[in-house]
Motif scaffolding. Structure first.
Motif, PDB file in Angstrom:
ATOM      1  N   ALA A 135       0.817  -1.218   0.000  1.00 29.60           N
ATOM      2  CA  ALA A 135       0.000   0.000   0.000  1.00 29.60           C
ATOM      3  C   ALA A 135       0.850   1.266   0.000  1.00 29.60           C
ATOM      4  N   GLU A 136       2.149   1.138   0.274  1.00 24.42           N
ATOM      5  CA  GLU A 136       3.028   2.307   0.206  1.00 24.42           C
ATOM      6  C   GLU A 136       3.248   2.756  -1.232  1.00 24.42           C
ATOM      7  N   GLY A 137       2.944   1.895  -2.204  1.00 20.82           N
ATOM      8  CA  GLY A 137       3.067   2.251  -3.620  1.00 20.82           C
ATOM      9  C   GLY A 137       4.480   2.122  -4.143  1.00 20.82           C
ATOM     10  N   GLY A 138       4.622   2.508  -5.393  1.00 17.37           N
ATOM     11  CA  GLY A 138       5.938   2.507  -6.017  1.00 17.37           C
ATOM     12  C   GLY A 138       6.353   1.202  -6.635  1.00 17.37           C
ATOM     13  N   MET A 139       5.558   0.150  -6.505  1.00 14.59           N
ATOM     14  CA  MET A 139       5.876  -1.141  -7.104  1.00 14.59           C
ATOM     15  C   MET A 139       4.569  -1.817  -7.526  1.00 14.59           C
ATOM     16  N   PRO A 140       4.207  -1.704  -8.809  1.00 15.13           N
ATOM     17  CA  PRO A 140       2.945  -2.302  -9.260  1.00 15.13           C
ATOM     18  C   PRO A 140       2.919  -3.804  -9.006  1.00 15.13           C
ATOM     19  N   CYS A 141       1.789  -4.283  -8.544  1.00 16.22           N
ATOM     20  CA  CYS A 141       1.632  -5.711  -8.267  1.00 16.22           C
ATOM     21  C   CYS A 141       0.179  -6.107  -8.489  1.00 16.22           C
TER      22      CYS A 141
END
Length: 233
Positions: A135-141
């Protein structure tokens, strides 16, 4: 890290093959601007992964890069770690884990490694964990589900072999394109010929959108389609 040679003889259930051919950064940048729905329309409207959801918070995030394919035993992530070491910045790790969600195969520690290696993201037909970190973002998954239950590291598994990920056939080296609408894979050999079709489709949609906005739809177009079906309208 050097890549394995294709001449290696692997035990049953194992195979680690070289990465697919690189994709020029300019090609990746051009496709990053293409919505998945548009690309999918131009590929027959029947191609794409199903049943996966985004675990990153950025609705506008676009995942676009060369596919590093992984096939692993459900609940086991040993070969995923090796695939990440073989991957180059921007590559997307695409995993067939048999749609199993009883054990997570990717979590926060793997996410940290992926960020350090500047990978493009993950597409997982399996489960993830450590949702607060994603949820911190920066890495699509994209994944099928989540659970707190962690993985084993025993194998077997395969890297850079053809896989089926959530109904999407992915070959090593395909261009993996994903956004809020969905996920598709485009063979490298089709990228050049497909782009003009995609651009033409975008232009047609822009024209239709303008008519819909100014006229509340196009009744003549709808009537023409109905008449073409032989309806008495």
């Amino acid at each position: 890290m050097s890549e394995p040679t294709t001449q290696a003889v692997w035990p049953p259930g194992w195979s680690i093959q070289p990465n697919g051919a690189s994709i020029a950064p300019s090609v990746i940048a051009a496709w990053r601007a293409i919505p998945v729905a548009v690309a999918g329309d131009c590929m027959g409207r029947s191609i794409g992964a199903t049943g996966l959801r985004a675990y990153h918070p950025e609705l506008d995030a676009v995942l676009c890069g060369r596919a590093i394919t992984v096939r692993t035993r459900p609940g086991d992530n040993l070969v995923i770690h090796q695939a990440m070491q073989m991957a180059e910045p921007g590559d997307v790790i695409v995993i067939d884990a048999g749609a199993d969600v009883s054990q997570a195969i990717v979590g926060g520690l793997i996410r940290t490694t992926a960020q350090a290696r500047r990978l493009g993201g993950f597409v997982i037909d399996g489960a993830v964990r450590d949702l607060l970190e994603w949820a911190e973002g920066g890495m699509p998954c994209f994944a099928r589900g989540h659970t707190h239950r962690g993985p084993s590291k025993d194998g077997p598994g395969a890297i850079n072999v053809p896989i089926s990920c959530a109904g999407l056939v992915v070959q090593p080296g395909d261009l993996l394109l994903a956004d809020a609408d969905g996920i598709i894979a485009i063979p490298q050999a089709e990228l050049e010929a497909l782009m003009p079709k995609v651009q033409a489709h975008l232009q047609r949609e822009a024209e239709i959108r303008a008519i819909n906005a100014s006229q509340g739809g196009n009744p003549q177009r709808v009537l023409a389609m109905l008449k073409a079906k032989g309806l008495p309208v």
